[in-house]
Design a protein around this motif. Structure first.
Motif, PDB file in Angstrom:
ATOM      1  N   TYR A  62       5.700   3.797  -0.788  1.00  0.00           N
ATOM      2  CA  TYR A  62       5.111   2.510  -1.153  1.00  0.00           C
ATOM      3  C   TYR A  62       5.754   1.454  -0.265  1.00  0.00           C
ATOM      4  O   TYR A  62       6.985   1.338  -0.188  1.00  0.00           O
ATOM      5  CB  TYR A  62       5.352   2.175  -2.624  1.00  0.00           C
ATOM      6  CG  TYR A  62       4.820   0.814  -2.985  1.00  0.00           C
ATOM      7  CD1 TYR A  62       3.450   0.587  -3.023  1.00  0.00           C
ATOM      8  CD2 TYR A  62       5.684  -0.250  -3.242  1.00  0.00           C
ATOM      9  CE1 TYR A  62       2.943  -0.662  -3.320  1.00  0.00           C
ATOM     10  CE2 TYR A  62       5.190  -1.508  -3.551  1.00  0.00           C
ATOM     11  CZ  TYR A  62       3.817  -1.708  -3.583  1.00  0.00           C
ATOM     12  OH  TYR A  62       3.315  -2.948  -3.863  1.00  0.00           O
TER      13      TYR A  62
ATOM     14  N   TYR B 252       4.903  10.513  -0.682  1.00  0.00           N
ATOM     15  CA  TYR B 252       4.254   9.277  -0.239  1.00  0.00           C
ATOM     16  C   TYR B 252       5.313   8.172  -0.182  1.00  0.00           C
ATOM     17  O   TYR B 252       6.451   8.339  -0.639  1.00  0.00           O
ATOM     18  CB  TYR B 252       3.133   8.866  -1.211  1.00  0.00           C
ATOM     19  CG  TYR B 252       3.632   8.658  -2.622  1.00  0.00           C
ATOM     20  CD1 TYR B 252       4.204   7.450  -3.017  1.00  0.00           C
ATOM     21  CD2 TYR B 252       3.568   9.696  -3.545  1.00  0.00           C
ATOM     22  CE1 TYR B 252       4.706   7.272  -4.293  1.00  0.00           C
ATOM     23  CE2 TYR B 252       4.065   9.532  -4.818  1.00  0.00           C
ATOM     24  CZ  TYR B 252       4.639   8.315  -5.195  1.00  0.00           C
ATOM     25  OH  TYR B 252       5.142   8.157  -6.455  1.00  0.00           O
TER      26      TYR B 252
ATOM     27  N   GLN C 203      -5.438   6.479  -2.505  1.00  0.00           N
ATOM     28  CA  GLN C 203      -4.152   5.908  -2.925  1.00  0.00           C
ATOM     29  C   GLN C 203      -3.687   6.478  -4.266  1.00  0.00           C
ATOM     30  O   GLN C 203      -3.077   5.787  -5.081  1.00  0.00           O
ATOM     31  CB  GLN C 203      -4.253   4.376  -3.014  1.00  0.00           C
ATOM     32  CG  GLN C 203      -4.477   3.668  -1.677  1.00  0.00           C
ATOM     33  CD  GLN C 203      -3.172   3.450  -0.927  1.00  0.00           C
ATOM     34  OE1 GLN C 203      -2.384   2.586  -1.251  1.00  0.00           O
ATOM     35  NE2 GLN C 203      -2.962   4.256   0.106  1.00  0.00           N
TER      36      GLN C 203
ATOM     37  N   GLN D 251       0.838  -1.194   0.000  1.00  0.00           N
ATOM     38  CA  GLN D 251       0.000   0.000   0.000  1.00  0.00           C
ATOM     39  C   GLN D 251       0.877   1.250   0.000  1.00  0.00           C
ATOM     40  O   GLN D 251       2.082   1.183   0.254  1.00  0.00           O
ATOM     41  CB  GLN D 251      -0.923   0.015   1.223  1.00  0.00           C
ATOM     42  CG  GLN D 251      -1.933  -1.109   1.270  1.00  0.00           C
ATOM     43  CD  GLN D 251      -2.826  -0.998   2.492  1.00  0.00           C
ATOM     44  OE1 GLN D 251      -3.207   0.088   2.901  1.00  0.00           O
ATOM     45  NE2 GLN D 251      -3.148  -2.144   3.078  1.00  0.00           N
TER      46      GLN D 251
ATOM     47  N   ALA E  45      -4.215   9.623   0.687  1.00  0.00           N
ATOM     48  CA  ALA E  45      -4.068   8.278   1.250  1.00  0.00           C
ATOM     49  C   ALA E  45      -5.348   7.464   1.121  1.00  0.00           C
ATOM     50  O   ALA E  45      -5.311   6.232   1.011  1.00  0.00           O
ATOM     51  CB  ALA E  45      -3.656   8.372   2.709  1.00  0.00           C
TER      52      ALA E  45
END
Length: 338
Positions: free
Chosen positions: A114, A112, A137, A101, A134
């Motif tokens: 991963y 962000y 995504q 995620q 978030a």
């Protein structure tokens, strides 16, 4: 396993997963949500993504560095690499229960991570004009942003007693005291992030002007669809909208008059500066190098540079004629200086 904190996310991996709409590696140019927009030039902070990395703020841009060898950790208080740290609990982004995620970067709205597994977050950034969301995504447009970077625990990465900007108000700034975030206020001035100091209001390009007391009226008598002075500049004003519950507007919209005009609260309009009594910087938004001062007598003038007053000069026994840009014998009279 090699520590992956701070590593750039492989674009091919993300495109293969097809979970984000567009990805791009960060470049060395200022972004509106770069953490270094808060700090004065040369400030060094710990990278919140790793105990071994640090960030040097150069002209509001984050420049990354790392520690290694016999001193693999960065000590934020010493501002140097060290052998050990007293506390490393805030050194990493958590991927617990987030395998495969994406999780938000705590220090910026566009970053962000991963999570390859529960221990390996890999860093990436969204394109310009987008923020990481978030919930979906994906990288989404700014108006869809759910960014919570403002909730970040800055005192985990910033040295104690270092001032940095508070984006909620032009007059406020933050400082960590014994690891606790404090909010301070400049008295009759605004905070300038580039120097880390309180300066004249006119020197700070900021739209987060603090709301004057009862700016939109009192609970017993609220303003409805009224323009009021921002009490900080000669051109700025707030628009107090009529509220459905008949209470004062708690979040009025700020704007300012066009160049070479000042806001007149009595008429709620933008007018010629020499018709508006204003005690703030009268060089604000002026195209002339010399403008009339509001000092009684109409004999004084201000020297302006890029919208800021350099100093106030006097014509002595003569009068200052703004149209001619000089001192004259003829009597000059304006309401602002009589």
């Amino acid at each position: 396993m090699q520590n992956a904190f701070g590593a750039h996310l492989d674009l091919a991996v993300v495109m293969g997963l097809a979970m984000l709409m567009v990805l791009a590696c960060p470049v060395a140019e200022a972004r509106e949500d770069d953490i270094c927009r808060l700090f004065s030039n040369g400030t060094v902070i710990r990278d919140p993504d790793s105990c071994s990395q640090y960030i040097t703020c150069i002209n509001f841009v984050s420049i990354y560095g790392s520690c290694s060898g016999s001193t693999p950790f960065f000590d934020k208080e010493k501002g140097a690499c060290a052998k050990t740290l007293a506390d490393d609990s805030s050194c990493a982004v958590s991927c617990v229960n987030a395998t495969s995620q994406f999780v938000a970067d705590p220090k910026s709205c566009y970053g962000y991570y991963y999570c390859l597994d529960q221990e390996t977050p890999m860093f990436g950034t969204c394109p310009q004009e987008t923020h990481f969301n978030a919930t979906t995504q994906t990288c989404t447009r700014l108006y869809e942003s759910e960014c919570t970077a403002s909730d970040f625990e800055y005192c985990n990465i910033v040295k104690n007693n270092v001032n940095f900007d508070n984006l909620q108000s032009c007059a406020n700034y933050h400082v960590c005291e014994k690891g606790v975030l404090k909010t301070k206020t400049c008295s009759s001035q605004y905070y300038e992030a580039s120097t880390g100091a309180c300066v004249a209001k006119s020197q700070v390009n900021c739209v987060a002007h603090p709301l004057p007391s009862n700016v939109c009226g009192k609970d017993s008598k609220p303003y409805a669809n009224k323009f009021v002075s921002d009490a900080a500049t000669c051109r700025g004003y707030f628009f107090c909208a009529a509220m459905p519950d008949n209470t004062p507007d708690r979040n009025p919209t700020w704007n300012h008059c066009p160049q070479d005009t000042f806001f007149d609260a009595s008429t709620e309009t933008c007018r010629s500066p020499n018709l508006v009594k204003c005690t703030e910087d009268r060089c604000d938004g002026r195209s002339l190098p010399f403008v009339l001062s509001n000092t009684k007598g109409c004999r004084n003038y201000l020297r302006c540079s890029e919208g800021i007053t350099l100093d106030e000069m006097s014509c002595g026994n003569l009068f200052f004629d703004e149209a001619k840009g000089g001192c004259v014998h003829n009597v000059v009279s304006y309401s602002i200086c009589t």
